[in-house]
Every structure is written in structure tokens, then in C-alpha cells.
Scaffold this motif. Structure first.
Motif, PDB file in Angstrom:
ATOM      1  N   PRO A  12       0.812  -1.222   0.000  1.00  0.00           N
ATOM      2  CA  PRO A  12       0.000   0.000   0.000  1.00  0.00           C
ATOM      3  C   PRO A  12       0.845   1.272   0.000  1.00  0.00           C
ATOM      4  N   TYR A  13       2.127   1.149   0.378  1.00  0.00           N
ATOM      5  CA  TYR A  13       2.980   2.337   0.426  1.00  0.00           C
ATOM      6  C   TYR A  13       3.710   2.474  -0.899  1.00  0.00           C
ATOM      7  N   SER A  27      -8.009   5.238  -2.340  1.00  0.00           N
ATOM      8  CA  SER A  27      -7.653   6.453  -1.594  1.00  0.00           C
ATOM      9  C   SER A  27      -6.149   6.623  -1.685  1.00  0.00           C
ATOM     10  N   ILE A  28      -5.705   7.861  -1.907  1.00  0.00           N
ATOM     11  CA  ILE A  28      -4.287   8.163  -2.034  1.00  0.00           C
ATOM     12  C   ILE A  28      -3.993   9.335  -1.118  1.00  0.00           C
ATOM     13  N   GLY A  29      -3.103   9.138  -0.161  1.00  0.00           N
ATOM     14  CA  GLY A  29      -2.815  10.227   0.764  1.00  0.00           C
ATOM     15  C   GLY A  29      -1.740   9.862   1.754  1.00  0.00           C
ATOM     16  N   HIS A  30      -1.684  10.614   2.831  1.00  0.00           N
ATOM     17  CA  HIS A  30      -0.733  10.352   3.909  1.00  0.00           C
ATOM     18  C   HIS A  30      -1.231  11.068   5.146  1.00  0.00           C
ATOM     19  N   GLY A  31      -0.916  10.497   6.287  1.00  0.00           N
ATOM     20  CA  GLY A  31      -1.245  11.109   7.558  1.00  0.00           C
ATOM     21  C   GLY A  31       0.002  11.561   8.285  1.00  0.00           C
ATOM     22  N   THR A  55      -1.590   4.202  -0.817  1.00  0.00           N
ATOM     23  CA  THR A  55      -2.756   3.899  -1.642  1.00  0.00           C
ATOM     24  C   THR A  55      -3.459   2.670  -1.076  1.00  0.00           C
ATOM     25  N   CYS A  56      -4.707   2.817  -0.733  1.00  0.00           N
ATOM     26  CA  CYS A  56      -5.502   1.691  -0.257  1.00  0.00           C
ATOM     27  C   CYS A  56      -6.930   1.882  -0.752  1.00  0.00           C
ATOM     28  N   ARG A  57      -7.852   1.058  -0.274  1.00  0.00           N
ATOM     29  CA  ARG A  57      -9.223   1.144  -0.760  1.00  0.00           C
ATOM     30  C   ARG A  57     -10.191   1.244   0.422  1.00  0.00           C
TER      31      ARG A  57
END
Length: 539
Positions: free
Chosen positions: A279-280, A294-298, A286-288
């Protein structure tokens, strides 16, 4: 509801309700923006930037974004690669020869994809008695990293989130460019995009215009200012605003800085592990969720939590910047998406799943190793816990399988009727067995002294005030923990109650620090980001 259906008429009110607990004059909170196809459909600012002076949060409040910094670090590296100044396939030791010789070559790509296998220097600092709240330096961090030639796994074969990789990557981009991180950032990204308030802020003690205080709950239940003493770089040191991070998300959708190819590389799986894409990617996750990518970062830092994420198939972008550490923006972003799509908010689970998970509450240990996780129940909801603390909501991903709600935890699990749990990590099947719910006798022969000359770790185990105590010493600190056996050969390291101003968290709620296992020639320490650290018996 289709992705372009009319929005629920009460959407903003329902999103406001998600943040109601922080929308108070006596609470920190968050700045939130939601867009659909580039148009704002919700903006909310909740709680206070400065409690002492009653300054509310607004869209220009400057807030730490923590590990969201990593995507900026990667984009800078990709820009320098395009100019021929580095290659993502370079051996990291080509640029930083002070690093130890690792068992296999670790490349810049491995670092950016969290598949390098290196130990996380922040975890090592904590294990070694130097808490992140204590003052430290980048030079000191280099010394710690330089002593840890041991790895968690062979590069490219697994995924463990690792701040060391991005520490090193940010050192390299500064070195090959001859510029500071902030100079590069402003020249190549934030300046061209008009992100006026986004920059690297290495120290929590710095003062910036409109900078929010960051908060945690104290032992008295009240809000306290939270600060780290560690000096942060490209692994997690940036600050930004709601206004600026909205510009950044727009750039990821339609690049003005960087190229479409660079942005695509950042969100493409950084490795294929046992046939399963990671996913990284390179600085992006990127995951679902509900069938959507969904594409992002926390990001998580002292007193702050954040998330910036896009759901491209639905045209949805969400930014959450919080100045408190009691907030879960990854999950909150998914609750917002639920509302936008017309669903009731909450992790999707079938009838009876909540009760099934609640019956499985307890701690579990890998059948052939020392990894431990737990299932707990908080406010009637099942959560996934680990030694990283806190708790993650649990969603259902199959008829009888579940996952913790976190993008980089690729763990599926199925509770079994016999009290064990079957797990799948990148397709690798492993059974976890339930640990004892109560303390067992300490393993005989555990008391003694232990050391690892390469890392400088020494340990002494003995009895003190009715507890079995582990004292860890390193060249940079000392730490005491209590040991509690939950299997004949496995002990959980716990905060010592006699040294705490308030009762530590319950073990079953994530209140353990790491595990200690007696092995024939010593003890083995293990936690989520540091695997199999062996200390050999010396006495």
C-alpha cells in the motif's frame, strides 16, 4: 448513491457533528476542508489554536503535519533524480558513507517505499532511554543510526514504517543539492504553488506567525501543551495550513510542480511483497475504502494529528489538520467520505461482527515469533491495539475477515472458534495464539546482565519493589520498565507504576512498550518497528 449524485442537504451539519467534541472554546481542535472535483463542499474550523489567549483555529492557522512531510521529501528527491544528481536506485551508502554496512544493499527507493528494513531511529531512541520529548540533535540521531547495522528484514521483502529512511533521504537531498531542505522546498514546491505558510520547522520551540499550540491530555485530565525535543527533518518536521494543503492536494491531481510521471510514481506500490502490491508507494499511501481508491498520507507528532487524502474515482479531497493527539484523522476522513456518499458513518461490518470481535478481546502472539497485537472494546466499539498505543477502528473486508483501519497495516485477520486468530500479512498466513489474561510467573533464570556491543545497549534484569524490572542503558540514555509474563517465555515491558504520576494505560488497551523473550544465549527485544534486537547474556 453515485459518486456525482446531489450531496445530502445536511452534509455540513453532519460533518460538524463528527468534530463536535472539539468545537469548544476550552478545547484544541482541527481545520477541515472537503472538495469534490476541485470545488469546496465543506469547510470547518473547530476548537482553539491557543487556549490561553482564546485564539480560534482558522484556515490560515499553522499546524504541524508530521509525516505528511514525507511526500514532499520524495518529490524533491524525484526532481533531483530528473536532473541526474541522484538515482533512486543508488545505494544509500554511496551518499552517506558513515552508515554501517548492511547485510544487503539498501537503495533510496527502498527508503522512500518503507521497504528498506532499517530500524526506526525514533523507536531506537525511546528503547535506549532517550524519549522524543528530551532535547536531542540531528548529529546525535546520525550516531544512533550509524550504530544499527542490524535490519528488520531483507530490503524489498516486507513493509515496516520507518522514519530512518526519510531522515536519510532528506539528508541526501540537502547534500546533493547544496541547499537546505527549506530552501529546496520553497524554490521548487511551496513557492511556485503559493503555499506561503508551509515550511520545515525542525524544533517545537520555534516561533512562527499564527502557529498553533499543540496539545495532549495530562494526567489531571486537562489540556497540556505538547512538545518534542527531537529535531525533525524530512521525515516529519513540516508545518502547513488548511489553505496550503488544499493547494497541495490540487497539485497532486493536476501537477504544476513535479511531473505527472513523478506523482504517479509516488502513488504506485513501492514493492510487490509475496505477490501482493504494497500500500505504500514513494511517500504516498494507496488503499481502498468502500470500493474506492484512496491516495494520501497522515501525520502524527507531539500534540498533533493530520491527514490529507484524495479519492480520485469520486473526485473527493479531504484535509484534516488537528492540534491535538486525541484525534484519528485517517478514520475521520473515511467517516466524512461515508457522509458525502450517503452512507451512515462507521467502519462497514455485517450483523453480528461487532459481537464476534468483542468476544475475541484479548492479546495475541504470533505462533512462530514475538509479534503481539490485541483486540479491545472502547465505548462499545472493537478496536485494534499494538505497542504503538491508542486503538484503531476495525472494518470488515470479507465474509469472515477484518482489518484495522489504517492505510499501511496490511493485516487481515479472522478470529477462530478455538480462541486463536488467523492472520494474513501480504498473503503470508500466520496463526496468533491468545496470551494469558493475567500475569504468569517470571521465567526462571531471566535475571542477569545482557549487552549488544554493536549498538551499545546493555540491560540488567532483577527484582525491585515487588516487580521484575528491566533497566536498559545506552550511550544516550537509561530506561526502566516492569516485566510481566503473559506466556512462559514472553514478557511484556510495561511502564513502572512507581515512577508514574498517573496509572499507565491498561495492557489490553495497548499499554505495553515492547516484548522481551528469553532465548538460549540472552534476551530478544521486539516491537512494531524494531524486530529481534538480541542482547547476549554477560553475567
Amino acid at each position: 448513491m453515485s459518486h456525482d449524485s446531489p450531496l445530502p442537504p445536511d452534509l455540513s451539519a453532519r460533518i460538524d457533528a463528527l468534530f463536535a467534541r472539539w468545537a469548544r472554546p476550552d478545547s484544541p481542535g482541527a481545520a477541515v476542508r472537503v472538495t469534490r472535483h476541485g470545488r469546496e463542499i465543506h469547510r470547518g474550523c473547530y476548537g482553539m489554536a491557543d487556549l490561553a489567549h482564546a485564539v480560534p483555529i482558522d484556515e490560515r492557522t499553522v499546524i504541524r503535519i508530521g509525516s505528511q512531510t514525507k511526500q514532499f521529501t520524495v518529490l524533491l528527491a524525484l526532481m533531483l533524480e530528473a536532473e541526474g544528481r541522484l538515482s533512486m536506485e543508488d545505494d544509500v551508502r554511496r551518499h552517506l558513507p558513515w552508515l554501517p554496512e548492511y547485510p544487503q544493499t539498501v537503495t533510496l527507493h527502498h527508503l522512500a517505499a518503507n521497504v528498506g528494513g532499517l530500524r526506526d531511529f525514533l523507536e531506537i531512541m525511546i528503547l535506549g532511554g532517550l524519549p522524543v520529548s528530551a532535547p536531542s540533535t540531528r548529529a546525535g540521531a546520525r550516531r544512533i543510526i550509524g550504530r544499527h547495522g542490524g535490519v528488520n528484514f531483507r530490503p524489498g521483502t516486507d513493509l515496516i514504517y520507518c522514519n530512518t529512511g526519510f531522515f536519510l533521504l532528506s539528508e541526501i537531498v540537502e547534500q546533493v543539492s547544496g541547499q537546505s531542505f527549506n530552501q529546496l522546498l520553497e524554490e521548487r514546491i511551496t513557492g511556485p504553488l503559493g503555499m506561503r505558510d508551509t515550511r520545515l520547522m525542525p524544533r517545537d520551540s520555534e516561533i512562527l506567525p499564527r502557529l498553533a499550540d499543540h496539545h495532549t491530555r495530562g494526567s489531571d485530565g486537562g489540556w497540556h501543551k505538547a512538545q518534542w525535543g527531537v529535531v525533525l527533518g524530512g521525515e516529519g518536521g513540516m508545518v502547513s495550513t488548511l489553505e496550503d494543503m488544499t493547494l497541495w492536494l490540487a497539485n497532486l491531481d493536476a501537477p504544476k510542480v513535479g511531473t505527472p510521471e513523478m506523482i504517479a510514481r509516488m502513488s504506485t506500490p513501492g514493492a510487490v511483497i509475496d505477490g501482493i502490491p504494497s500500500p505504500y508507494g514513494l511517500g504516498l499511501v494507496t488503499c481502498r475504502y468502500r470500493g474506492l481508491a484512496s491516495i494520501g498520507h497522515g501525520g502524527g507528532v507531539a500534540g498533533g494529528r493530520s491527514e490529507s487524502v484524495r479519492f480520485p474515482e469520486a473526485g473527493i479531497g479531504i484535509v484534516i489538520l488537528g492540534n491535538t493527539d486525541d484525534m484519528g484523522p485517517f478514520s475521520l476522513a473515511r467517516r466524512i467520505l461515508d457522509l458525502v456518499l450517503g452512507h451512515e458513518p462507521g467502519p462497514s461490518r455485517s450483523a453480528g461482527a461487532t459481537e464476534r470481535l468483542a468476544r475475541a478481546a484479548g492479546l495475541y502472539r504470533a505462533e512462530d515469533g514475538d509479534d503481539v497485537f490485541g483486540i479491545a472494546v472502547k465505548d462499545g466499539e472493537p478496536i485494534f491495539v499494538s505497542n504503538m498505543g491508542g486503538g484503531l477502528p476495525i472494518g470488515q473486508v470479507g465474509d469472515d475477515s477484518f482489518m484495522p483501519e489504517r492505510g499501511i497495516v496490511a493485516l487481515e485477520f479472522t478470529p477462530r472458534g478455538d480462541g486463536s486468530i488467523d492472520t494474513r500479512w501480504f498473503g503470508r498466513a500466520q496463526r496468533f495464539h491468545r496470551l494469558s489474561d493475567t500475569a504468569l510467573p517470571t521465567a526462571p533464570g531471566l535475571a542477569g546482565r545482557y549487552a549488544d556491543a554493536a549498538t551499545g545497549f546493555t540491560a540488567e534484569i532483577g527484582e525491585d519493589s515487588g516487580e521484575t524490572v528491566l533497566r536498559l542503558r545506552t550511550p544516550y540514555g537509561t530506561w526502566e520498565t516492569a516485566l510481566e509474563a503473559r506466556a512462559p517465555d514472553l514478557h511484556l515491558a510495561l511502564p513502572r507504576r512507581v515512577l508514574a504520576d498517573a496509572p499507565p494505560p491498561a495492557i489490553e488497551a495497548g499499554g505495553w512498550l515492547f516484548t522481551v523473550r528469553r532465548v538460549p544465549d540472552g534476551i530478544m527485544l521486539n516491537d512494531d518497528r524494531t524486530k529481534r534486537l538480541l542482547l547476549t547474556r554477560t553475567h
